[in-house]
Scaffold this motif. Structure first.
Motif, PDB file in Angstrom:
ATOM      1  N   UNK A  21       0.840  -1.205   0.000  1.00 49.40           N
ATOM      2  CA  UNK A  21       0.000   0.000   0.000  1.00 49.40           C
ATOM      3  C   UNK A  21       0.875   1.255   0.000  1.00 49.40           C
ATOM      4  N   UNK A  22       1.923   1.263   0.816  1.00 45.95           N
ATOM      5  CA  UNK A  22       2.813   2.428   0.863  1.00 45.95           C
ATOM      6  C   UNK A  22       3.538   2.649  -0.449  1.00 45.95           C
ATOM      7  N   UNK A  24       2.504   1.758  -3.526  1.00 50.57           N
ATOM      8  CA  UNK A  24       1.551   2.250  -4.529  1.00 50.57           C
ATOM      9  C   UNK A  24       1.193   3.702  -4.251  1.00 50.57           C
ATOM     10  N   UNK A  25       0.920   4.021  -3.010  1.00 50.45           N
ATOM     11  CA  UNK A  25       0.561   5.395  -2.645  1.00 50.45           C
ATOM     12  C   UNK A  25       1.723   6.349  -2.907  1.00 50.45           C
ATOM     13  N   UNK A  26       2.929   5.939  -2.594  1.00 55.32           N
ATOM     14  CA  UNK A  26       4.099   6.779  -2.850  1.00 55.32           C
ATOM     15  C   UNK A  26       4.312   7.035  -4.328  1.00 55.32           C
ATOM     16  N   UNK A  27       4.105   6.017  -5.148  1.00 49.18           N
ATOM     17  CA  UNK A  27       4.270   6.183  -6.598  1.00 49.18           C
ATOM     18  C   UNK A  27       3.233   7.157  -7.155  1.00 49.18           C
ATOM     19  N   UNK A  28       1.994   7.050  -6.696  1.00 48.47           N
ATOM     20  CA  UNK A  28       0.934   7.936  -7.185  1.00 48.47           C
ATOM     21  C   UNK A  28       1.209   9.382  -6.763  1.00 48.47           C
ATOM     22  N   UNK A  29       1.573   9.583  -5.504  1.00 52.34           N
ATOM     23  CA  UNK A  29       1.821  10.943  -5.006  1.00 52.34           C
ATOM     24  C   UNK A  29       3.035  11.558  -5.699  1.00 52.34           C
ATOM     25  N   UNK A  30       4.104  10.794  -5.869  1.00 48.78           N
ATOM     26  CA  UNK A  30       5.300  11.354  -6.492  1.00 48.78           C
ATOM     27  C   UNK A  30       5.064  11.694  -7.954  1.00 48.78           C
ATOM     28  N   UNK A  31       4.270  10.902  -8.652  1.00 47.85           N
ATOM     29  CA  UNK A  31       3.996  11.219 -10.061  1.00 47.85           C
ATOM     30  C   UNK A  31       3.180  12.502 -10.172  1.00 47.85           C
ATOM     31  N   UNK A  32       2.268  12.718  -9.245  1.00 47.29           N
ATOM     32  CA  UNK A  32       1.486  13.966  -9.277  1.00 47.29           C
ATOM     33  C   UNK A  32       2.338  15.159  -8.902  1.00 47.29           C
ATOM     34  N   UNK A  33       3.259  14.989  -7.961  1.00 48.74           N
ATOM     35  CA  UNK A  33       4.129  16.097  -7.578  1.00 48.74           C
ATOM     36  C   UNK A  33       5.064  16.471  -8.710  1.00 48.74           C
ATOM     37  N   UNK A  34       5.614  15.514  -9.418  1.00 45.87           N
ATOM     38  CA  UNK A  34       6.522  15.836 -10.515  1.00 45.87           C
ATOM     39  C   UNK A  34       5.791  16.519 -11.651  1.00 45.87           C
ATOM     40  N   UNK A  35       4.525  16.190 -11.876  1.00 46.69           N
ATOM     41  CA  UNK A  35       3.748  16.881 -12.911  1.00 46.69           C
ATOM     42  C   UNK A  35       3.504  18.326 -12.508  1.00 46.69           C
ATOM     43  N   UNK A  36       3.233  18.581 -11.230  1.00 53.58           N
ATOM     44  CA  UNK A  36       2.990  19.937 -10.764  1.00 53.58           C
ATOM     45  C   UNK A  36       4.267  20.771 -10.776  1.00 53.58           C
ATOM     46  N   UNK A  37       5.407  20.160 -10.461  1.00 55.71           N
ATOM     47  CA  UNK A  37       6.664  20.901 -10.387  1.00 55.71           C
ATOM     48  C   UNK A  37       7.199  21.284 -11.752  1.00 55.71           C
ATOM     49  N   UNK A  38       6.851  20.579 -12.801  1.00 54.74           N
ATOM     50  CA  UNK A  38       7.374  20.870 -14.123  1.00 54.74           C
ATOM     51  C   UNK A  38       6.564  21.930 -14.857  1.00 54.74           C
ATOM     52  N   UNK A  39       5.586  22.514 -14.222  1.00 55.89           N
ATOM     53  CA  UNK A  39       4.819  23.565 -14.881  1.00 55.89           C
ATOM     54  C   UNK A  39       5.713  24.778 -15.090  1.00 55.89           C
ATOM     55  N   UNK A  40       5.460  25.531 -16.134  1.00 59.79           N
ATOM     56  CA  UNK A  40       6.334  26.646 -16.509  1.00 59.79           C
ATOM     57  C   UNK A  40       6.204  27.825 -15.546  1.00 59.79           C
ATOM     58  N   UNK A  41       5.201  27.851 -14.686  1.00 57.01           N
ATOM     59  CA  UNK A  41       5.018  28.966 -13.768  1.00 57.01           C
ATOM     60  C   UNK A  41       6.065  28.986 -12.671  1.00 57.01           C
ATOM     61  N   UNK A  42       6.615  27.845 -12.299  1.00 56.67           N
ATOM     62  CA  UNK A  42       7.563  27.771 -11.192  1.00 56.67           C
ATOM     63  C   UNK A  42       8.955  28.258 -11.565  1.00 56.67           C
TER      64      UNK A  42
END
Length: 108
Positions: A21-22, A24-42
């Motif tokens: 469970x940890x 799977x949850x870690x993989x899902x959270x990290x993939x969402x964080x990397x998508x948010x961090x690569x936005x051009x606004x940052x």
């Protein structure tokens, strides 16, 4: 003896299930964080922080001397505090107080 066996089985099962469970949850959270961090606004925010930094300048003799005097003052304060605590502890432990019998690390 059966309680030990059931505890060990439950512990091992909980470890395996928790790990899965940890993971799977870690993989899902990290993939969402990397998508948010690569936005051009940052990226402009990071560039602004780098520009605001002060340029490095080599120390001058005056700045070195001021730093040395400041450090000597701090050392003197620390030595006084150490002497005060030493006197308080010696009087608490029933030992006689020593006035000026011990030398501090640095004095001006």
């Amino acid at each position: 003896m059966s309680q030990r066996d059931s505890f060990l089985g439950g512990f091992l099962l909980g470890t395996v299930v928790g790990g899965v469970v940890g993971g799977v949850l870690g993989a899902v959270v990290s993939s969402r964080l990397t998508q948010d961090e690569t936005s051009s606004e940052d990226f402009p925010k990071l560039k602004d922080k780098a520009v605001r930094r002060r340029p490095f300048s080599p120390p001058t003799e005056q700045s070195i001397e001021a730093a040395r005097r400041g450090l000597e003052g701090k050392i003197a304060e620390l030595n006084e505090a150490i002497d005060d605590v030493r006197q308080q502890l010696s009087s608490t432990n029933g030992m006689p107080k020593h006035e000026g019998g011990e030398r501090a690390i640095a004095r001006d």
